[in-house]
Structures are given as C-alpha cells and as structure tokens.
Write an enzyme that holds these catalytic residues in place. Sequence first.
Site, PDB file in Angstrom:
ATOM      1  CG  ASN A   9      28.019 -25.592   0.997  1.00  0.00           C
ATOM      2  OD1 ASN A   9      27.137 -26.319   0.526  1.00  0.00           O
ATOM      3  ND2 ASN A   9      28.378 -24.446   0.451  1.00  0.00           N
ATOM      4  CE  LYS A  11      31.067 -25.159  -1.918  1.00  0.00           C
ATOM      5  NZ  LYS A  11      32.107 -24.301  -2.474  1.00  0.00           N
ATOM      6  CG  HIS A  94      28.008 -20.340  -0.982  1.00  0.00           C
ATOM      7  ND1 HIS A  94      28.724 -20.333  -2.154  1.00  0.00           N
ATOM      8  CD2 HIS A  94      28.755 -21.012  -0.076  1.00  0.00           C
ATOM      9  CE1 HIS A  94      29.863 -20.990  -1.958  1.00  0.00           C
ATOM     10  NE2 HIS A  94      29.908 -21.402  -0.714  1.00  0.00           N
ATOM     11  CD  GLU A  96      30.082 -22.377  -4.814  1.00  0.00           C
ATOM     12  OE1 GLU A  96      29.177 -23.155  -4.468  1.00  0.00           O
ATOM     13  OE2 GLU A  96      31.282 -22.542  -4.488  1.00  0.00           O
ATOM     14  CD  GLU A 166      32.051 -19.955   2.538  1.00  0.00           C
ATOM     15  OE1 GLU A 166      32.479 -21.051   2.943  1.00  0.00           O
ATOM     16  OE2 GLU A 166      31.231 -19.853   1.615  1.00  0.00           O
ATOM     17  N   GLY A 172      37.336 -23.393  -3.025  1.00  0.00           N
ATOM     18  CA  GLY A 172      37.569 -24.441  -4.005  1.00  0.00           C
ATOM     19  C   GLY A 172      38.878 -24.296  -4.764  1.00  0.00           C
ATOM     20  CB  SER A 211      40.954 -23.848   0.463  1.00  0.00           C
ATOM     21  OG  SER A 211      40.525 -23.702  -0.882  1.00  0.00           O
TER      22      SER A 211
END
Length: 248
Positions: A9, A11, A94, A96, A166, A172, A211
């Site tokens: 991904n 992003k 996701h 985010e 996730e 991250g 991560s």
Amino acid sequence: MRKTIVAGNWKMNASKESVNNLIGGLLSGMGGVATEVIVCAPFPYLSQVESLISGSSIMLGAQNLNANPKGAFTGEVSANMIKDFGAQHVIVGHSERRSLYGETSAVVAEKTKAALDADLTPLLCVGESLEERESGNTEAVVEKQINAVINLLGIDAFDGIIIAYEPVWAIGTGLTATPEQAQSVHLFIRNLLAGSNERIAQKTPILYGGSMNAGNAADLMSCSDIDGGLIGGAALKADDFLQICKAG
Ligand code: 13P
C-alpha cells in the site's frame, strides 16, 4: 491450502520517477518470489503501473473507491474506473480512511459491495486502536467491523474478499504486533467467519499489516492463520518489499 499474498500500500507516496524505479526494481527481482504480489498505487499512477507490470505476475490495486457506480460525485473514483486501468484489487476500510475521512463500517460495507459488483477483489481492512486494545476490546471492534460486511452482503461475499488485520497502533509506528498477538486476532477472525460458513473461513486469506518489514515478515507469515501481509512503508523500497515477498 490458502495462497500467500503480499500487497504493497503505497499510500500517498509516488511520482512518475519513483514509480518507474520501484516497479523496475520489483520486476528485476521477482525471480524467487512464490507469493502473489499486489501493488496498490495512488489513482493518478494506475495507468503507469498498468503499463509497467504488463506481462508480469505483479497485480495492481487501488487504495479507495466511491460506493456509487457513476455520476455527480466530483473528485471521486468508481470501481469501474479502477478496473479500466487493469486493477483487480482495491483496499477498503483502511484505518486512515476510517479515522481521517470518517468512513464508518456501514460506508466500508457499501464500498466492499461496489468493488465486488465490479469484479474487483476488496482488501477489507479491520483493526483496533491502542485504546481499544488496552481496554480489552480488540475482538469486539474487529467483530463489529466484519459483521457490518456480513450483514450487508452475506457470508458468501467473503468468497471474493481478502481481509487485512491492521492494528492501528502498529501502522507506521515501527511497533509490530508480535506473531502471537497477530495470530490470536487472525484466528478470532477465522472463527468468526466459520460461525457462518466453515468452508469460506478456511479459504479466506487474512493478511497482517502494521510495520511489517523484511526482518519480521517471516515470523509473522509462519503463523497458521496469517496468510500474507499488507505493507506500507517497506513497500516503497523494492529490495525490502521483495524480501518480504520471498519470506512468504
Ligand atoms: P506500515 O507498514 O507503514 O506500518 O503501514 C501499514 C499499512 O497501513 C498498510 O496498509
């Protein structure tokens, strides 16, 4: 036997030059890779990636879609547009998108439906925040996120869905879930699906994201219910991403 899938991904990280370099690097190192490999590019680069990966085993995905098939939705992108550029996959839900753009589990379920209606495979992301984990609510949160899709589409829809667990606190941050922590949630998800359909539970790929890197990928992917990875930062470097693909 479930296949192992490693998806990148990217992003909001790309330029024409970096995409050329990254895909070039991946193509030259795909030799020993037995996993299925997907790269999820930002919309403006789908066409470029489509051309670059043509004839290779790398598959293309997008990172989001609108739930509507077409119409007056300025700035939005439909499932069919994504398909038009050769993508077979699209990330939905996701964290985010959930946290920064207010996507509820109901919206995520509608987007999952739109993807399936267009014959795209959704990579359905679920996962708890640190606060939710620390208050003992990990399973309840993940169950609610998955049930939103089951309630709208029925369990049979999972024949065409890839799940990505996730944990938000691992995205991250460099804080990876331990293989034990991840395996435990993956097994919980599989048992949740099995409650409705054992066959689908056994065949649904459940990827881990957060991560994951060249150093921890093999340990995570050796767990019995971890069927691959959804990779953020480490997917931006060809060598790192290839090492993860080879660990699967
Ligand atoms: P990182 O691998 O950078 O933690 O990101 C994971 C992720 O969000 C993939 O969708």
